[in-house]
Motif scaffolding. Structure first.
Motif, PDB file in Angstrom:
ATOM      1  N   GLU A  45       0.853  -1.191   0.000  1.00 13.27           N
ATOM      2  CA  GLU A  45       0.000   0.000   0.000  1.00 13.27           C
ATOM      3  C   GLU A  45       0.889   1.241   0.000  1.00 13.27           C
ATOM      4  OE1 GLU A  45      -3.295   0.279  -0.011  1.00 13.27           O
ATOM      5  OE2 GLU A  45      -3.999  -1.714   0.561  1.00 13.27           O
ATOM      6  N   GLU A  46       0.694   2.126  -0.960  1.00 11.15           N
ATOM      7  CA  GLU A  46       1.480   3.355  -1.033  1.00 11.15           C
ATOM      8  C   GLU A  46       0.875   4.391  -0.092  1.00 11.15           C
ATOM      9  OE1 GLU A  46       3.592   6.048  -4.471  1.00 11.15           O
ATOM     10  OE2 GLU A  46       1.987   4.671  -5.022  1.00 11.15           O
ATOM     11  N   ILE A  47       1.677   4.867   0.860  1.00 13.99           N
ATOM     12  CA  ILE A  47       1.170   5.856   1.806  1.00 13.99           C
ATOM     13  C   ILE A  47       1.737   7.251   1.539  1.00 13.99           C
ATOM     14  CG2 ILE A  47       0.622   4.206   3.616  1.00 13.99           C
ATOM     15  CD1 ILE A  47       3.225   5.054   5.025  1.00 13.99           C
ATOM     16  N   PHE A  48       2.763   7.319   0.684  1.00 12.65           N
ATOM     17  CA  PHE A  48       3.319   8.606   0.266  1.00 12.65           C
ATOM     18  C   PHE A  48       3.836   8.445  -1.152  1.00 12.65           C
ATOM     19  CE2 PHE A  48       7.042  11.393  -0.255  1.00 12.65           C
ATOM     20  CZ  PHE A  48       6.438  12.627  -0.087  1.00 12.65           C
ATOM     21  N   SER A  49       3.345   9.279  -2.058  1.00 16.93           N
ATOM     22  CA  SER A  49       3.770   9.226  -3.457  1.00 16.93           C
ATOM     23  C   SER A  49       4.737  10.353  -3.746  1.00 16.93           C
ATOM     24  CB  SER A  49       2.568   9.362  -4.390  1.00 16.93           C
ATOM     25  OG  SER A  49       1.693   8.285  -4.229  1.00 16.93           O
ATOM     26  N   ALA A  50       5.892   9.994  -4.256  1.00 11.26           N
ATOM     27  CA  ALA A  50       6.891  10.990  -4.636  1.00 11.26           C
ATOM     28  C   ALA A  50       7.110  10.909  -6.140  1.00 11.26           C
ATOM     29  CB  ALA A  50       8.198  10.740  -3.901  1.00 11.26           C
ATOM     30  N   MET A  51       6.909  12.029  -6.794  1.00 10.16           N
ATOM     31  CA  MET A  51       7.185  12.075  -8.228  1.00 10.16           C
ATOM     32  C   MET A  51       8.681  12.249  -8.419  1.00 10.16           C
ATOM     33  SD  MET A  51       3.997  14.320  -9.559  1.00 10.16           S
ATOM     34  CE  MET A  51       4.396  14.036 -11.263  1.00 10.16           C
ATOM     35  N   GLY A  52       9.162  11.782  -9.530  1.00 11.74           N
ATOM     36  CA  GLY A  52      10.575  11.933  -9.844  1.00 11.74           C
ATOM     37  C   GLY A  52      11.295  10.599  -9.806  1.00 11.74           C
ATOM     38  N   SER A  69       8.978   7.296  -2.763  1.00  8.05           N
ATOM     39  CA  SER A  69       7.640   6.969  -2.259  1.00  8.05           C
ATOM     40  C   SER A  69       7.765   6.021  -1.069  1.00  8.05           C
ATOM     41  CB  SER A  69       6.798   6.316  -3.360  1.00  8.05           C
ATOM     42  OG  SER A  69       6.614   7.213  -4.434  1.00  8.05           O
ATOM     43  N   ILE A  70       6.701   5.897  -0.281  1.00  2.00           N
ATOM     44  CA  ILE A  70       6.710   5.036   0.901  1.00  2.00           C
ATOM     45  C   ILE A  70       5.562   4.035   0.802  1.00  2.00           C
ATOM     46  CG2 ILE A  70       6.626   4.947   3.426  1.00  2.00           C
ATOM     47  CD1 ILE A  70       9.081   6.432   2.401  1.00  2.00           C
ATOM     48  N   PHE A  71       5.861   2.773   1.090  1.00  2.00           N
ATOM     49  CA  PHE A  71       4.891   1.682   1.025  1.00  2.00           C
ATOM     50  C   PHE A  71       4.801   0.971   2.372  1.00  2.00           C
ATOM     51  CE2 PHE A  71       6.074   2.464  -3.281  1.00  2.00           C
ATOM     52  CZ  PHE A  71       4.984   2.121  -4.051  1.00  2.00           C
ATOM     53  N   THR A  72       3.709   0.241   2.567  1.00  2.00           N
ATOM     54  CA  THR A  72       3.528  -0.535   3.794  1.00  2.00           C
ATOM     55  C   THR A  72       2.681  -1.767   3.529  1.00  2.00           C
ATOM     56  OG1 THR A  72       2.882  -0.414   6.132  1.00  2.00           O
ATOM     57  CG2 THR A  72       1.439   0.691   4.554  1.00  2.00           C
ATOM     58  N   ASP A  73       2.783  -2.718   4.435  1.00  2.00           N
ATOM     59  CA  ASP A  73       1.867  -3.866   4.455  1.00  2.00           C
ATOM     60  C   ASP A  73       1.093  -3.889   5.771  1.00  2.00           C
ATOM     61  OD1 ASP A  73       3.744  -4.722   6.311  1.00  2.00           O
ATOM     62  OD2 ASP A  73       4.314  -6.519   5.204  1.00  2.00           O
ATOM     63  N   GLY A  74       1.165  -2.787   6.487  1.00  2.00           N
ATOM     64  CA  GLY A  74       0.489  -2.672   7.769  1.00  2.00           C
ATOM     65  C   GLY A  74       1.391  -2.953   8.954  1.00  2.00           C
ATOM     66  N   ALA A  75       2.432  -3.735   8.742  1.00  2.00           N
ATOM     67  CA  ALA A  75       3.375  -4.052   9.808  1.00  2.00           C
ATOM     68  C   ALA A  75       4.760  -3.466   9.513  1.00  2.00           C
ATOM     69  CB  ALA A  75       3.484  -5.566   9.992  1.00  2.00           C
ATOM     70  N   ASP A 115      -5.636   2.808   9.486  1.00  2.00           N
ATOM     71  CA  ASP A 115      -4.300   2.277   9.768  1.00  2.00           C
ATOM     72  C   ASP A 115      -3.248   2.926   8.869  1.00  2.00           C
ATOM     73  OD1 ASP A 115      -5.183   0.604  11.796  1.00  2.00           O
ATOM     74  OD2 ASP A 115      -5.540  -1.067  10.424  1.00  2.00           O
ATOM     75  N   LEU A 116      -3.590   3.142   7.600  1.00  2.00           N
ATOM     76  CA  LEU A 116      -2.659   3.794   6.678  1.00  2.00           C
ATOM     77  C   LEU A 116      -2.328   5.208   7.154  1.00  2.00           C
ATOM     78  CD1 LEU A 116      -4.095   2.656   3.238  1.00  2.00           C
ATOM     79  CD2 LEU A 116      -2.014   1.830   4.359  1.00  2.00           C
ATOM     80  N   VAL A 117      -3.340   5.931   7.609  1.00  2.00           N
ATOM     81  CA  VAL A 117      -3.124   7.286   8.104  1.00  2.00           C
ATOM     82  C   VAL A 117      -2.232   7.258   9.345  1.00  2.00           C
ATOM     83  CG1 VAL A 117      -4.262   9.312   9.128  1.00  2.00           C
ATOM     84  CG2 VAL A 117      -5.239   8.219   7.094  1.00  2.00           C
ATOM     85  N   ALA A 118      -2.491   6.327  10.247  1.00  2.00           N
ATOM     86  CA  ALA A 118      -1.687   6.226  11.472  1.00  2.00           C
ATOM     87  C   ALA A 118      -0.232   5.873  11.146  1.00  2.00           C
ATOM     88  CB  ALA A 118      -2.288   5.189  12.414  1.00  2.00           C
ATOM     89  N   ILE A 119      -0.026   4.975  10.206  1.00  2.00           N
ATOM     90  CA  ILE A 119       1.340   4.598   9.809  1.00  2.00           C
ATOM     91  C   ILE A 119       2.043   5.801   9.200  1.00  2.00           C
ATOM     92  CG2 ILE A 119       2.691   3.160   8.224  1.00  2.00           C
ATOM     93  CD1 ILE A 119       0.464   0.985   8.681  1.00  2.00           C
ATOM     94  N   TRP A 120       1.334   6.537   8.335  1.00  2.00           N
ATOM     95  CA  TRP A 120       1.921   7.729   7.733  1.00  2.00           C
ATOM     96  C   TRP A 120       2.330   8.726   8.804  1.00  2.00           C
ATOM     97  CZ3 TRP A 120       4.771   9.955   4.566  1.00  2.00           C
ATOM     98  CH2 TRP A 120       4.767  11.337   4.410  1.00  2.00           C
TER      99      TRP A 120
END
Length: 127
Positions: A45-52, A69-75, A115-120
């Motif tokens: 899951e992408e929680i932050f998208s960075a162009m470039g 960019s930043i990704f997660t699987d929840g853990a 959960d995505l918001v909390a991880i971010w």
């Protein structure tokens, strides 16, 4: 939340203590399921998208689109270029992470919006 690929070049703000360099995580032999692990990393899951694009910090002339960019699987949390380092340089990942990837059948679990918001919010100060 745990961070994959913790090294001085990729996660400089993660700790006040010195981190090892990226080169210390490079493996010599790919695991048999490396392609499937790479697929898992790319499917998070992408929680932050960075162009470039970002350059390969290990010296090839290759560049990675969206590497910041930043990704997660929840853990676990990882940068968008981690799949590249695993694929090209056989970057070693923690056994605990690999065990969970294999147990999931190489499919990241769905992560709820809250959960995505909390991880971010946890990751944001590290960037």
């Amino acid at each position: 939340m745990r961070i994959l690929g913790v090294c001085a070049e990729l996660w400089p703000g993660v700790t006040a203590e010195p981190l090892p360099g990226l080169v210390t995580l490079v493996g010599h032999e790919p695991p048999d399921d490396e392609e499937r692990v790479v697929g898992y990393l790319r499917a998070g899951e992408e929680i932050f998208s960075a162009m470039g694009v970002v350059a390969d910090l290990l010296g090839s002339s290759e560049r990675v689109l969206g590497g910041d960019s930043i990704f997660t699987d929840g853990a676990w949390v990882w940068r968008g270029d981690l799949w590249f380092y695993v694929s090209r340089h056989h970057l070693r990942l923690p056994g605990e992470f690999l065990d969970s990837v294999r147990a999931s059948g190489y499919r990241p679990p769905a992560v709820g919006h809250e959960d995505l918001v909390a991880i971010w919010e946890d990751v944001k100060p590290l960037l």
